[in-house]
Design a protein around this motif. Structure first.
Motif, PDB file in Angstrom:
ATOM      1  N   ALA A   1     -33.356 -29.493  -5.728  1.00  0.00           N
ATOM      2  CA  ALA A   1     -32.347 -29.094  -6.715  1.00  0.00           C
ATOM      3  C   ALA A   1     -32.405 -30.011  -7.940  1.00  0.00           C
ATOM      4  O   ALA A   1     -32.290 -29.548  -9.087  1.00  0.00           O
ATOM      5  CB  ALA A   1     -30.961 -29.135  -6.085  1.00  0.00           C
ATOM      6  N   ALA A   2     -32.572 -31.316  -7.701  1.00  0.00           N
ATOM      7  CA  ALA A   2     -32.669 -32.255  -8.813  1.00  0.00           C
ATOM      8  C   ALA A   2     -33.911 -31.976  -9.654  1.00  0.00           C
ATOM      9  O   ALA A   2     -33.890 -32.079 -10.885  1.00  0.00           O
ATOM     10  CB  ALA A   2     -32.682 -33.686  -8.286  1.00  0.00           C
ATOM     11  N   ARG A   3     -34.994 -31.604  -8.993  1.00  0.00           N
ATOM     12  CA  ARG A   3     -36.218 -31.269  -9.737  1.00  0.00           C
ATOM     13  C   ARG A   3     -35.997 -30.029 -10.587  1.00  0.00           C
ATOM     14  O   ARG A   3     -36.411 -29.984 -11.753  1.00  0.00           O
ATOM     15  CB  ARG A   3     -37.374 -31.050  -8.759  1.00  0.00           C
ATOM     16  CG  ARG A   3     -38.697 -30.726  -9.431  1.00  0.00           C
ATOM     17  CD  ARG A   3     -39.843 -30.750  -8.426  1.00  0.00           C
ATOM     18  NE  ARG A   3     -39.604 -29.834  -7.318  1.00  0.00           N
ATOM     19  CZ  ARG A   3     -40.309 -29.837  -6.184  1.00  0.00           C
ATOM     20  NH1 ARG A   3     -41.283 -30.703  -6.010  1.00  0.00           N
ATOM     21  NH2 ARG A   3     -40.038 -28.975  -5.221  1.00  0.00           N
ATOM     22  N   ASP A   4     -35.357 -29.034 -10.030  1.00  0.00           N
ATOM     23  CA  ASP A   4     -35.071 -27.825 -10.794  1.00  0.00           C
ATOM     24  C   ASP A   4     -34.175 -28.118 -11.996  1.00  0.00           C
ATOM     25  O   ASP A   4     -34.294 -27.468 -13.048  1.00  0.00           O
ATOM     26  CB  ASP A   4     -34.405 -26.778  -9.895  1.00  0.00           C
ATOM     27  CG  ASP A   4     -35.353 -26.229  -8.839  1.00  0.00           C
ATOM     28  OD1 ASP A   4     -36.577 -26.395  -9.003  1.00  0.00           O
ATOM     29  OD2 ASP A   4     -34.861 -25.652  -7.844  1.00  0.00           O
ATOM     30  N   ALA A   5     -33.299 -29.109 -11.836  1.00  0.00           N
ATOM     31  CA  ALA A   5     -32.381 -29.467 -12.921  1.00  0.00           C
ATOM     32  C   ALA A   5     -33.020 -30.413 -13.930  1.00  0.00           C
ATOM     33  O   ALA A   5     -32.400 -30.760 -14.945  1.00  0.00           O
ATOM     34  CB  ALA A   5     -31.117 -30.104 -12.343  1.00  0.00           C
ATOM     35  N   GLY A   6     -34.242 -30.851 -13.643  1.00  0.00           N
ATOM     36  CA  GLY A   6     -34.935 -31.756 -14.550  1.00  0.00           C
ATOM     37  C   GLY A   6     -34.526 -33.203 -14.425  1.00  0.00           C
ATOM     38  O   GLY A   6     -34.835 -34.012 -15.307  1.00  0.00           O
ATOM     39  N   THR A   7     -33.861 -33.572 -13.330  1.00  0.00           N
ATOM     40  CA  THR A   7     -33.409 -34.961 -13.155  1.00  0.00           C
ATOM     41  C   THR A   7     -34.229 -35.713 -12.109  1.00  0.00           C
ATOM     42  O   THR A   7     -33.945 -36.879 -11.826  1.00  0.00           O
ATOM     43  CB  THR A   7     -31.926 -34.993 -12.742  1.00  0.00           C
ATOM     44  OG1 THR A   7     -31.744 -34.238 -11.528  1.00  0.00           O
ATOM     45  CG2 THR A   7     -31.056 -34.409 -13.850  1.00  0.00           C
ATOM     46  N   TRP A   8     -35.243 -35.068 -11.536  1.00  0.00           N
ATOM     47  CA  TRP A   8     -36.113 -35.745 -10.566  1.00  0.00           C
ATOM     48  C   TRP A   8     -37.521 -35.207 -10.700  1.00  0.00           C
ATOM     49  O   TRP A   8     -37.728 -34.006 -10.925  1.00  0.00           O
ATOM     50  CB  TRP A   8     -35.618 -35.510  -9.135  1.00  0.00           C
ATOM     51  CG  TRP A   8     -36.448 -36.224  -8.081  1.00  0.00           C
ATOM     52  CD1 TRP A   8     -36.344 -37.521  -7.714  1.00  0.00           C
ATOM     53  CD2 TRP A   8     -37.486 -35.651  -7.274  1.00  0.00           C
ATOM     54  NE1 TRP A   8     -37.254 -37.810  -6.719  1.00  0.00           N
ATOM     55  CE2 TRP A   8     -37.976 -36.685  -6.426  1.00  0.00           C
ATOM     56  CE3 TRP A   8     -38.063 -34.382  -7.173  1.00  0.00           C
ATOM     57  CZ2 TRP A   8     -38.998 -36.486  -5.505  1.00  0.00           C
ATOM     58  CZ3 TRP A   8     -39.092 -34.173  -6.255  1.00  0.00           C
ATOM     59  CH2 TRP A   8     -39.549 -35.220  -5.436  1.00  0.00           C
ATOM     60  N   GLU A   9     -38.476 -36.100 -10.608  1.00  0.00           N
ATOM     61  CA  GLU A   9     -39.874 -35.707 -10.494  1.00  0.00           C
ATOM     62  C   GLU A   9     -40.511 -36.601  -9.445  1.00  0.00           C
ATOM     63  O   GLU A   9     -39.967 -37.662  -9.094  1.00  0.00           O
ATOM     64  CB  GLU A   9     -40.610 -35.820 -11.819  1.00  0.00           C
ATOM     65  CG  GLU A   9     -40.668 -37.209 -12.403  1.00  0.00           C
ATOM     66  CD  GLU A   9     -41.422 -37.249 -13.733  1.00  0.00           C
ATOM     67  OE1 GLU A   9     -41.783 -38.359 -14.161  1.00  0.00           O
ATOM     68  OE2 GLU A   9     -41.657 -36.186 -14.328  1.00  0.00           O
TER      69      GLU A   9
END
Length: 645
Positions: free
Chosen positions: A626-634
């Motif tokens: 979910a964080a990756r989809d939100a752009g806050t995790w890679e």
């Protein structure tokens, strides 16, 4: 530039007869390399196998490689051009049996001036029908910096000796002026003399074996077998290329800098696939750098290693390997520097070219792999031995510590391995310690250095060397700011890092994760001096703001420690089998915290021997996705986490 030409029809003779003879040619090459390895004096040829032997065949189209046996893979891929460079200068009609011609000019076929090439004609019925070649890196050939990687040089005049084609042996008699010139202009003449004799001796072995093969099979059949070998390899390469969808595939990668300026050096490739042929165009790559990090021409063949690894890894390498592929090298660029520039440090641009071509082709097929560590992290040592019984002896040695290869579409990357351009062995540590005033205190894989992925990259290593005499050191390292790139959603491997440790004591300094007493030499560090490629600052608190430096003196009793990063990961790490992650934790390849941060895998008791907590893992992976989809995790850059400061 290589030339794409269609395969010619198979020559007359049964396939069985031709197969026997073509593998006979390969066997001659194998015996040549065995002879070279067993008789060489220096560890770089004898142990590391930075050497190759080649059988060139005279044809109507020029000299073509019929067979070779490589210790160092990159030599094999540039060999098809070298004989033609040489014979453009040398009058074949003046050659005599037993002659040996020497050259180490990068613009005439050497990778750099430290790599020497010896050529011996093989006469059949009074005519030169074959050229035998032996190639190796020499420990030293003079110049201001021992070992041949002349960091800081801006022209080849500041490097080692550079000789055009020069007669080294005449009728198997050493040409004394040539030998005197070579031996009186280097620091370790005993090693150089031994290696030159070994390079010559393996050519004598090769001629004897090749003449015997011709006597048994007949010249025309041996030549037909050489042509058959070239055509068979070309056909296999073309089948592999034809399986790639037609298209134009572009990728770009970067060198950190050139050792003189701090400018990033882009390497750009467009791979154009049309049917069973390919064009690799490096237009758009950086201009030739001021420092010594470019190459003269050798990427014309060396970049084809990437294609070979991906589409046709099993057939023998010869001139047929290059025939389906055109390579465009812009003059005055990082991949084709013009004289009088310096190109002594080819050990980083070479891996980067391989990486950029594999990244481009990875867009065309799922059967791909992530980048390897992308730097050999070469380290050269030299000095005057002060050990009892060795006092006053000049010496030289090399270290190739080994990083990680990238994860692939079907399995984890290879760990603890020299980059594919070399594919050499690491040093034999017992030999290093006997022959040099060095002690290898540590050479092992290091936890949390592999890029995360469904199939992770191979792990990098830690390499700690203690000096017993004052030692002059050269280091060539790249990928210091960010490690090897992942593929298909995989994460980068760990970057390279280095330290100086005064008064090395195994009890106090043996743990590579304990930074007490370790002075940063190069890398990305946080405020507390810990390596941190995500939040740290390049060069913070370090002696150097480059990984390419020379003339570092390690005082007797002190040590240098290097971390060589791992390969990139392939595929989404959140889809990696949790049980495989658990096994990596148990084997100390991934830490418990590293597994939670990069793979979303949680163990039931939080320890290294626990079982996977399925519910907690599912929840953690959902949170990261979910964080990756939100752009806050890679996917994080790989980095060891358990530092003590």
């Amino acid at each position: 530039m290589t030339t794409a030409t269609p395969a010619t029809p198979a020559p007359a003779g049964s396939d069985v007869e031709l197969d026997i003879l073509r593998y006979g040619l390969i066997e001659v090459a194998r015996e040549m390399l065995d002879s070279l390895m067993r008789s060489a004096f220096s560890p770089i040829c004898r142990d590391i196998l930075d050497c190759t032997v080649v059988i060139h065949m005279r044809t109507d189209e020029g000299w073509e490689v019929a067979a070779l046996w490589e210790g160092c893979m990159q030599h094999a891929f540039v060999a098809p051009h070298i004989a033609n460079f040489l014979m453009d200068d040398w009058d074949i009609d003046t050659m005599q049996p037993g002659d040996v011609v020497f050259t180490n000019d990068p613009w005439r076929g050497s990778l750099h001036q430290a790599d020497v090439n010896l050529f011996r004609p093989v006469f059949v019925n009074g005519r030169v029908e074959f050229l035998l070649q032996s190639t190796s890196h020499l420990v030293d050939l003079g110049g201001p910096i021992p070992g041949g990687f002349s960091n800081g040089a801006t022209s080849h005049f500041e490097e080692q000796l550079k000789l055009p084609p020069t007669l080294l042996y005449a009728n198997d008699v050493a040409v004394r002026p040539t030998f005197n010139f070579l031996l009186e202009n280097n620091r370790v003449p005993h090693l150089v003399l031994g290696d030159l004799r070994a390079l010559h001796g393996c050519l004598v072995v090769g001629e004897r074996q090749l003449q015997d093969l011709v006597a048994r099979g007949g010249l025309e059949q041996v030549r037909a077998a050489g042509r058959y070998a070239i055509d068979a390899t070309e056909a296999s390469m073309r089948r592999g290329i034809a399986a790639i969808p037609d298209g134009d595939y572009t990728a770009e990668d970067l060198l950190d800098e050139d050792g003189v300026t701090d400018e990033l050096i882009p390497v750009r490739a467009m791979v154009k696939v049309r049917g069973d042929s390919m064009e690799i165009d490096f237009s758009g790559s950086a201009r030739q750098p001021l420092g010594n990090s470019s190459t003269a021409w050798c990427e014309a063949g060396r970049c084809i290693e990437a294609v070979k690894l991906m589409v046709d890894p099993s057939t023998p390498v010869n001139s047929g390997t290059l025939k389906p592929i055109d390579v465009l090298l812009p003059a005055g660029s990082v991949v084709q520097t013009l004289p009088p520039s310096s190109c002594s440090s080819h050990a980083d641009i070479g891996p980067r070219v391989i990486n950029v071509v594999t990244q481009a082709l990875g867009q065309a097929t799922e059967e791909s792999f992530a980048c390897d560590t992308g730097t050999a992290v070469y380290i050269g040592f030299s000095g005057i031995d002060t050990r009892p019984g060795h006092e006053g002896t000049p010496w030289g040695a090399y270290g190739l510590a080994g990083g990680g290869w990238g994860g692939t579409w079907k399995e984890d990357g290879v760990s603890f391995c020299v980059t594919p351009i070399g594919n050499c062995r690491t040093s034999v540590q017992e030999h290093v310690e006997i022959e040099s005033p060095l002690v290898v205190a540590q050479h092992e894989m290091l936890i949390d250095t592999a890029g995360a992925g469904r199939f992770r990259g191979g792990l990098g290593s830690v390499y700690t060397i203690v000096a017993e005499s004052d030692t002059l050191v050269t280091v060539v390292a790249d990928r210091l700011r960010r490690g090897a790139a992942g593929a298909n959603g995989g994460g980068p491997g760990a970057p390279a890092v280095g330290w100086y440790i005064a008064g090395f004591d195994l009890a106090a300094h043996g743990d590579p994760m304990n930074l007490r007493g370790a002075e940063p030499l190069f890398g990305v560090f946080d405020e507390q001096g810990r390596p941190d490629p995500v939040h740290g600052e390049f060069g913070r608190g370090a002696r150097y703001t480059t990984g390419k430096f020379s003339n570092l003196v390690i005082k007797a009793g002190d040590a240098i420690r290097l971390i060589i990063g791992g390969g990139g990961g392939w595929g989404d790490p959140l889809t990696r089998d949790p049980e495989r992650v658990r096994q990596d934790i148990r084997n100390r390849l991934v830490s418990v915290e590293g597994a939670r941060l990069t793979y979303g895998v949680v163990l039931a008791d939080g320890g290294t021997d626990g079982v996977v907590d399925a519910a907690a893992t599912e929840a953690r992976r959902a949170e990261l996705a979910a964080a990756r989809d939100a752009g806050t995790w890679e996917v994080p850059i790989a980095a060891p986490l358990e530092w003590t400061v």
